[in-house]
Write a protein that holds these residues in place. Structure first.
Motif, PDB file in Angstrom:
ATOM      1  N   ASP A   1       0.770  -1.232   0.100  1.00 34.31           N
ATOM      2  CA  ASP A   1       0.091   0.254  -0.028  1.00 34.31           C
ATOM      3  C   ASP A   1       0.766   1.259  -0.046  1.00 34.31           C
ATOM      4  OD1 ASP A   1      -2.622   1.146  -0.013  1.00 34.31           O
ATOM      5  OD2 ASP A   1      -2.165   1.744   2.017  1.00 34.31           O
ATOM      6  N   PHE A   2       0.532   2.254  -1.012  1.00 31.09           N
ATOM      7  CA  PHE A   2       1.525   3.217  -1.296  1.00 31.09           C
ATOM      8  C   PHE A   2       1.062   4.341  -0.392  1.00 31.09           C
ATOM      9  CE2 PHE A   2       2.178   1.665  -5.573  1.00 31.09           C
ATOM     10  CZ  PHE A   2       3.431   0.832  -5.285  1.00 31.09           C
ATOM     11  N   LYS A   3       1.822   5.268   0.684  1.00 31.07           N
ATOM     12  CA  LYS A   3       1.287   6.397   1.198  1.00 31.07           C
ATOM     13  C   LYS A   3       2.391   7.596   0.810  1.00 31.07           C
ATOM     14  CE  LYS A   3      -2.213   4.164   3.125  1.00 31.07           C
ATOM     15  NZ  LYS A   3      -3.533   4.681   2.719  1.00 31.07           N
ATOM     16  N   THR A   4       1.656   8.738   0.701  1.00 24.58           N
ATOM     17  CA  THR A   4       2.798  10.032   0.553  1.00 24.58           C
ATOM     18  C   THR A   4       2.270  10.989   1.667  1.00 24.58           C
ATOM     19  OG1 THR A   4       0.998  11.028  -0.772  1.00 24.58           O
ATOM     20  CG2 THR A   4       2.976   9.686  -2.037  1.00 24.58           C
ATOM     21  N   SER A   5       1.856  10.744   2.577  1.00 26.31           N
ATOM     22  CA  SER A   5       1.267  11.337   3.667  1.00 26.31           C
ATOM     23  C   SER A   5       2.469  11.366   4.763  1.00 26.31           C
ATOM     24  CB  SER A   5       0.119  10.741   4.688  1.00 26.31           C
ATOM     25  OG  SER A   5       0.171   9.490   4.688  1.00 26.31           O
ATOM     26  N   SER A   6       2.105  12.583   5.558  1.00 25.52           N
ATOM     27  CA  SER A   6       3.384  12.791   6.555  1.00 25.52           C
ATOM     28  C   SER A   6       3.482  11.560   7.620  1.00 25.52           C
ATOM     29  CB  SER A   6       3.255  14.216   7.202  1.00 25.52           C
ATOM     30  OG  SER A   6       1.758  14.059   8.071  1.00 25.52           O
TER      31      SER A   6
ATOM     32  N   ARG B   1       1.141 -13.240   2.262  1.00 24.26           N
ATOM     33  CA  ARG B   1       1.978 -13.799   3.482  1.00 24.26           C
ATOM     34  C   ARG B   1       2.395 -12.467   4.273  1.00 24.26           C
ATOM     35  NH1 ARG B   1      -0.334 -17.470   2.629  1.00 24.26           N
ATOM     36  NH2 ARG B   1       0.243 -19.350   2.174  1.00 24.26           N
ATOM     37  N   GLN B   2       2.491 -11.350   3.790  1.00 25.06           N
ATOM     38  CA  GLN B   2       2.513 -10.194   4.484  1.00 25.06           C
ATOM     39  C   GLN B   2       2.318  -9.013   3.908  1.00 25.06           C
ATOM     40  OE1 GLN B   2       7.108  -9.950   4.736  1.00 25.06           O
ATOM     41  NE2 GLN B   2       7.211  -9.295   2.615  1.00 25.06           N
ATOM     42  N   TYR B   3       2.131  -7.883   4.938  1.00 30.23           N
ATOM     43  CA  TYR B   3       1.691  -6.571   4.363  1.00 30.23           C
ATOM     44  C   TYR B   3       3.020  -5.623   4.322  1.00 30.23           C
ATOM     45  CZ  TYR B   3      -2.886  -8.072   6.123  1.00 30.23           C
ATOM     46  OH  TYR B   3      -3.942  -9.255   6.437  1.00 30.23           O
ATOM     47  N   LEU B   4       2.795  -4.560   3.512  1.00 33.16           N
ATOM     48  CA  LEU B   4       4.030  -3.782   3.427  1.00 33.16           C
ATOM     49  C   LEU B   4       3.472  -2.320   3.020  1.00 33.16           C
ATOM     50  CD1 LEU B   4       7.551  -4.033   1.930  1.00 33.16           C
ATOM     51  CD2 LEU B   4       6.306  -1.930   1.667  1.00 33.16           C
ATOM     52  N   VAL B   5       3.312  -1.429   4.023  1.00 32.56           N
ATOM     53  CA  VAL B   5       2.870  -0.053   3.726  1.00 32.56           C
ATOM     54  C   VAL B   5       4.179   0.959   3.514  1.00 32.56           C
ATOM     55  CG1 VAL B   5       1.632   2.095   4.806  1.00 32.56           C
ATOM     56  CG2 VAL B   5       0.932  -0.376   5.447  1.00 32.56           C
ATOM     57  N   LEU B   6       4.208   1.408   2.630  1.00 39.45           N
ATOM     58  CA  LEU B   6       5.389   2.085   1.854  1.00 39.45           C
ATOM     59  C   LEU B   6       5.102   3.713   1.875  1.00 39.45           C
ATOM     60  CD1 LEU B   6       8.241   2.032   0.725  1.00 39.45           C
ATOM     61  CD2 LEU B   6       7.089   1.901  -1.464  1.00 39.45           C
ATOM     62  N   ARG B   7       5.634   4.676   2.782  1.00 32.99           N
ATOM     63  CA  ARG B   7       5.614   5.694   2.882  1.00 32.99           C
ATOM     64  C   ARG B   7       6.684   6.447   2.076  1.00 32.99           C
ATOM     65  NH1 ARG B   7       6.068  10.961   5.523  1.00 32.99           N
ATOM     66  NH2 ARG B   7       7.838  10.336   6.686  1.00 32.99           N
ATOM     67  N   THR B   8       6.380   7.158   0.906  1.00 32.93           N
ATOM     68  CA  THR B   8       7.298   7.927   0.315  1.00 32.93           C
ATOM     69  C   THR B   8       7.192   9.422   0.692  1.00 32.93           C
ATOM     70  OG1 THR B   8       5.986   7.832  -1.854  1.00 32.93           O
ATOM     71  CG2 THR B   8       7.587   6.182  -1.504  1.00 32.93           C
ATOM     72  N   PRO B   9       7.907  10.060   1.295  1.00 26.88           N
ATOM     73  CA  PRO B   9       7.645  11.443   1.846  1.00 26.88           C
ATOM     74  C   PRO B   9       7.896  12.545   0.593  1.00 26.88           C
ATOM     75  CG  PRO B   9       9.211  10.333   3.447  1.00 26.88           C
ATOM     76  CD  PRO B   9       9.105   9.405   2.166  1.00 26.88           C
TER      77      PRO B   9
END
Length: 266
Positions: free
Chosen positions: A178-183, A208-216
């Motif tokens: 899941d992509f996130k660009t939030s703070s 088998r796993q979740y990855l939340v990726l935050r790109t500031p």
């Protein structure tokens, strides 16, 4: 888009996405399904009120000398109203920049899945470009094998639907991304992943796993939160379903109260 090797594994869903109204509809039953982000987003956001107050304060912080010179109360009121809406204005800009970055991520992943494609044009937004740089560096370091991008998922049993950002094999592990660009990464992001996982399972695919990726959007490197403990994943999926029921209650009470108010106003 989905990798050809997965097309026989993941069964398609009977759901259509209405981009104008941002709703998911089953065309056969004409039934509207509740969106995954609608359910996960119903989570209480305690940080919003302090953030609104902070942004209004910042908007007025250096205006003291200007305010002293104002001769009309109307001008002062206009200044206050401008400060009042500084947080929504900033939030709207952040959403627009995030959308531009997200569109780039989507095109990038699709090219990786196909194995070819044209050069992607960078957006004009400096903030979006910083998020893209963080994503590219993460891609180089992690080297995921992309399996799907913007995949429409749904569960007829639970009447829920959504569009997940990405599926990939990371170090050989099927991963929901899941992509996130939030703070910051909020708790709703974990619930969102759990909701997508529930729908994917009903479609015949198990992550088998979740990855939340935050790109500031401020030039800092990407951050990731990985959930790979099966007990934690089970807990998150159970919590999502509880939140699903809680959302039904929110909708019920909102409609019921509106109905009662109409009766009383007659």
């Amino acid at each position: 888009m989905i990798k050809k090797s997965l097309e026989k594994i993941i069964k398609p869903v009977n759901i259509e996405f209405d981009e104008v109204n941002h709703t998911y509809i089953n065309p056969h039953s004409n039934e509207m399904y509740t969106g995954c982000t609608t359910i996960s987003g119903a989570w209480k956001k305690d940080f919003l009120a302090p953030w609104y107050a902070k942004e209004m304060y910042l908007a007025l912080e250096d205006k003291f000398e200007f305010i002293k010179k104002l001769k009309e109360e109307k001008k002062y009121t206009e200044l206050l109203m401008e400060a009042k809406f500084s947080a929504p204005k900033k939030g709207k800009k952040a959403m627009e920049d995030g959308k531009l970055a997200h569109e780039y991520f989507q095109k990038f992943v699709e090219i990786k899945i196909i194995g070819k494609g044209n050069k992607i044009i960078l957006p004009q937004s400096p903030e979006a470009c910083k998020a893209i740089v963080a994503f590219i560096k993460w891609q180089q370091e992690r080297n995921p094998e992309w399996l799907a991008s913007e995949l429409l998922v749904a569960s007829d049993e639970h009447r829920i639907a959504g569009t997940l950002d990405g599926l990939a094999n990371i170090d050989g592990i099927p991963t929901l991304i899941d992509f996130k660009t939030s703070s910051q990464i909020g708790s709703d992001a974990l619930l969102q992943c759990a909701g997508y996982d529930i729908m994917l399972s009903s479609m015949g695919f198990q992550v088998r796993q979740y990855l939340v990726l935050r790109t500031p959007k401020d030039g800092k490197p990407a951050e990731e939160v990985v959930i790979d403990n099966l007990q934690e994943i089970k807990f998150l999926k159970e919590t999502f379903m509880h939140q699903r029921e809680a959302h039904k209650f929110y909708v019920y009470t909102e409609n019921k109260l509106k109905e009662r108010l109409k009766i009383k106003s007659r």
